[in-house]
Write a protein that holds these residues in place. Sequence first.
Motif, PDB file in Angstrom:
ATOM      1  N   ARG A  63      54.089  31.697  55.970  1.00 26.42           N
ATOM      2  CA  ARG A  63      52.744  31.972  55.460  1.00 26.42           C
ATOM      3  C   ARG A  63      52.786  33.078  54.403  1.00 26.42           C
ATOM      4  N   GLY A  64      52.250  32.789  53.248  1.00 29.06           N
ATOM      5  CA  GLY A  64      52.201  33.758  52.167  1.00 29.06           C
ATOM      6  C   GLY A  64      53.434  33.756  51.276  1.00 29.06           C
ATOM      7  N   GLY A  71      59.501  23.026  59.922  1.00 29.17           N
ATOM      8  CA  GLY A  71      60.075  23.243  61.249  1.00 29.17           C
ATOM      9  C   GLY A  71      61.590  23.247  61.258  1.00 29.17           C
ATOM     10  N   GLY A  72      62.181  23.700  60.174  1.00 31.92           N
ATOM     11  CA  GLY A  72      63.630  23.767  60.087  1.00 31.92           C
ATOM     12  C   GLY A  72      64.312  22.456  59.746  1.00 31.92           C
ATOM     13  N   GLU A  89      71.264  24.897  48.793  1.00 28.01           N
ATOM     14  CA  GLU A  89      71.091  26.350  48.950  1.00 28.01           C
ATOM     15  C   GLU A  89      69.626  26.704  49.213  1.00 28.01           C
ATOM     16  N   ARG A  90      68.688  26.057  48.495  1.00 27.23           N
ATOM     17  CA  ARG A  90      67.272  26.334  48.711  1.00 27.23           C
ATOM     18  C   ARG A  90      66.864  25.892  50.113  1.00 27.23           C
ATOM     19  N   ASP A  91      67.310  24.702  50.520  1.00 25.33           N
ATOM     20  CA  ASP A  91      67.019  24.223  51.877  1.00 25.33           C
ATOM     21  C   ASP A  91      67.566  25.189  52.932  1.00 25.33           C
ATOM     22  N   ALA A  92      68.765  25.698  52.722  1.00 25.70           N
ATOM     23  CA  ALA A  92      69.375  26.635  53.679  1.00 25.70           C
ATOM     24  C   ALA A  92      68.551  27.915  53.791  1.00 25.70           C
ATOM     25  N   ARG A  93      68.044  28.427  52.672  1.00 22.04           N
ATOM     26  CA  ARG A  93      67.201  29.632  52.703  1.00 22.04           C
ATOM     27  C   ARG A  93      65.898  29.354  53.454  1.00 22.04           C
ATOM     28  N   ALA A  94      65.307  28.200  53.203  1.00 21.66           N
ATOM     29  CA  ALA A  94      64.061  27.828  53.894  1.00 21.66           C
ATOM     30  C   ALA A  94      64.303  27.687  55.392  1.00 21.66           C
ATOM     31  N   LYS A  95      65.393  27.030  55.758  1.00 23.27           N
ATOM     32  CA  LYS A  95      65.711  26.833  57.177  1.00 23.27           C
ATOM     33  C   LYS A  95      65.977  28.162  57.885  1.00 23.27           C
ATOM     34  N   GLN A  96      66.525  29.127  57.161  1.00 22.25           N
ATOM     35  CA  GLN A  96      66.758  30.456  57.739  1.00 22.25           C
ATOM     36  C   GLN A  96      65.423  31.107  58.103  1.00 22.25           C
ATOM     37  N   ILE A  97      64.437  30.965  57.259  1.00 17.75           N
ATOM     38  CA  ILE A  97      63.099  31.494  57.557  1.00 17.75           C
ATOM     39  C   ILE A  97      62.528  30.761  58.770  1.00 17.75           C
ATOM     40  N   CYS A  98      62.692  29.458  58.812  1.00 18.55           N
ATOM     41  CA  CYS A  98      62.184  28.662  59.932  1.00 18.55           C
ATOM     42  C   CYS A  98      62.789  29.104  61.265  1.00 18.55           C
ATOM     43  N   ARG A  99      64.066  29.436  61.272  1.00 19.42           N
ATOM     44  CA  ARG A  99      64.726  29.822  62.529  1.00 19.42           C
ATOM     45  C   ARG A  99      64.080  31.031  63.188  1.00 19.42           C
ATOM     46  N   SER A 100      63.449  31.891  62.397  1.00 19.99           N
ATOM     47  CA  SER A 100      62.799  33.080  62.967  1.00 19.99           C
ATOM     48  C   SER A 100      61.302  32.868  63.205  1.00 19.99           C
ATOM     49  N   CYS A 101      60.829  31.658  62.983  1.00 20.80           N
ATOM     50  CA  CYS A 101      59.391  31.381  63.047  1.00 20.80           C
ATOM     51  C   CYS A 101      58.925  31.138  64.480  1.00 20.80           C
ATOM     52  N   PRO A 102      57.843  31.813  64.901  1.00 21.43           N
ATOM     53  CA  PRO A 102      57.341  31.626  66.264  1.00 21.43           C
ATOM     54  C   PRO A 102      56.663  30.271  66.492  1.00 21.43           C
ATOM     55  N   VAL A 103      56.366  29.539  65.425  1.00 26.65           N
ATOM     56  CA  VAL A 103      55.705  28.241  65.581  1.00 26.65           C
ATOM     57  C   VAL A 103      56.563  27.105  65.018  1.00 26.65           C
ATOM     58  N   MET A 104      57.871  27.298  65.013  1.00 28.39           N
ATOM     59  CA  MET A 104      58.770  26.286  64.466  1.00 28.39           C
ATOM     60  C   MET A 104      58.596  24.929  65.163  1.00 28.39           C
ATOM     61  N   ALA A 105      58.456  24.927  66.480  1.00 30.46           N
ATOM     62  CA  ALA A 105      58.327  23.667  67.225  1.00 30.46           C
ATOM     63  C   ALA A 105      57.050  22.921  66.825  1.00 30.46           C
ATOM     64  N   GLN A 106      55.939  23.633  66.701  1.00 31.21           N
ATOM     65  CA  GLN A 106      54.683  22.991  66.300  1.00 31.21           C
ATOM     66  C   GLN A 106      54.792  22.421  64.887  1.00 31.21           C
ATOM     67  N   CYS A 107      55.437  23.166  64.005  1.00 32.16           N
ATOM     68  CA  CYS A 107      55.603  22.743  62.623  1.00 32.16           C
ATOM     69  C   CYS A 107      56.471  21.484  62.558  1.00 32.16           C
ATOM     70  N   ARG A 108      57.565  21.490  63.290  1.00 31.78           N
ATOM     71  CA  ARG A 108      58.467  20.334  63.325  1.00 31.78           C
ATOM     72  C   ARG A 108      57.731  19.102  63.870  1.00 31.78           C
ATOM     73  N   SER A 134      43.530  22.497  65.707  1.00 29.58           N
ATOM     74  CA  SER A 134      44.789  21.772  65.576  1.00 29.58           C
ATOM     75  C   SER A 134      45.722  22.420  64.558  1.00 29.58           C
ATOM     76  N   TRP A 135      45.163  23.238  63.698  1.00 30.71           N
ATOM     77  CA  TRP A 135      45.958  23.826  62.619  1.00 30.71           C
ATOM     78  C   TRP A 135      46.159  25.337  62.783  1.00 30.71           C
ATOM     79  N   ASP A 136      45.603  25.935  63.818  1.00 34.24           N
ATOM     80  CA  ASP A 136      45.702  27.383  64.003  1.00 34.24           C
ATOM     81  C   ASP A 136      47.137  27.890  64.066  1.00 34.24           C
ATOM     82  N   TRP A 137      48.067  27.065  64.520  1.00 31.70           N
ATOM     83  CA  TRP A 137      49.462  27.493  64.598  1.00 31.70           C
ATOM     84  C   TRP A 137      49.975  27.941  63.233  1.00 31.70           C
ATOM     85  N   GLN A 138      49.437  27.374  62.155  1.00 32.95           N
ATOM     86  CA  GLN A 138      49.900  27.720  60.814  1.00 32.95           C
ATOM     87  C   GLN A 138      49.615  29.180  60.456  1.00 32.95           C
ATOM     88  N   LEU A 139      48.621  29.766  61.105  1.00 28.55           N
ATOM     89  CA  LEU A 139      48.307  31.174  60.835  1.00 28.55           C
ATOM     90  C   LEU A 139      49.443  32.101  61.253  1.00 28.55           C
TER      91      LEU A 139
END
Length: 97
Positions: A24-25, A77-78, A44-63, A14-19
């Motif tokens: 990560r890291g 998940g953004g 500003e910190r939230d915007a930087r975090a969301k920018q990383i999320c936008r490129s994440c292959p598991v954003m939907a699972q995280c959200r 159930s948690w493998d998506w986090q890998l």
Amino acid sequence: MTHGWRRPAPVAESWDWQLLAACRGLDSALFFHPEGERGRGKAERDARAKQICRSCPVMAQCRTHALVTEEVYGVWGGLSETDRRAVRPSADSLPSP
């Protein structure tokens, strides 16, 4: 307030998506605000975090995880805490039993 009974069972599959997560890291301070952070600094910190999320292959699972488990803190998940509160149904909008 989070409810422990809503958390998914601790099954590794159930948690493998986090890998595969783009965060990560990375320093978790980017995704979780320090006590007392508000205003422009938090935005500003939230915007930087969301920018990383936008490129994440598991954003939907995280959200989905953040919404199902009612995560209270951090960007998941953004979505920030405020974003999640806006999309989460309120107790008033739920159907009566």
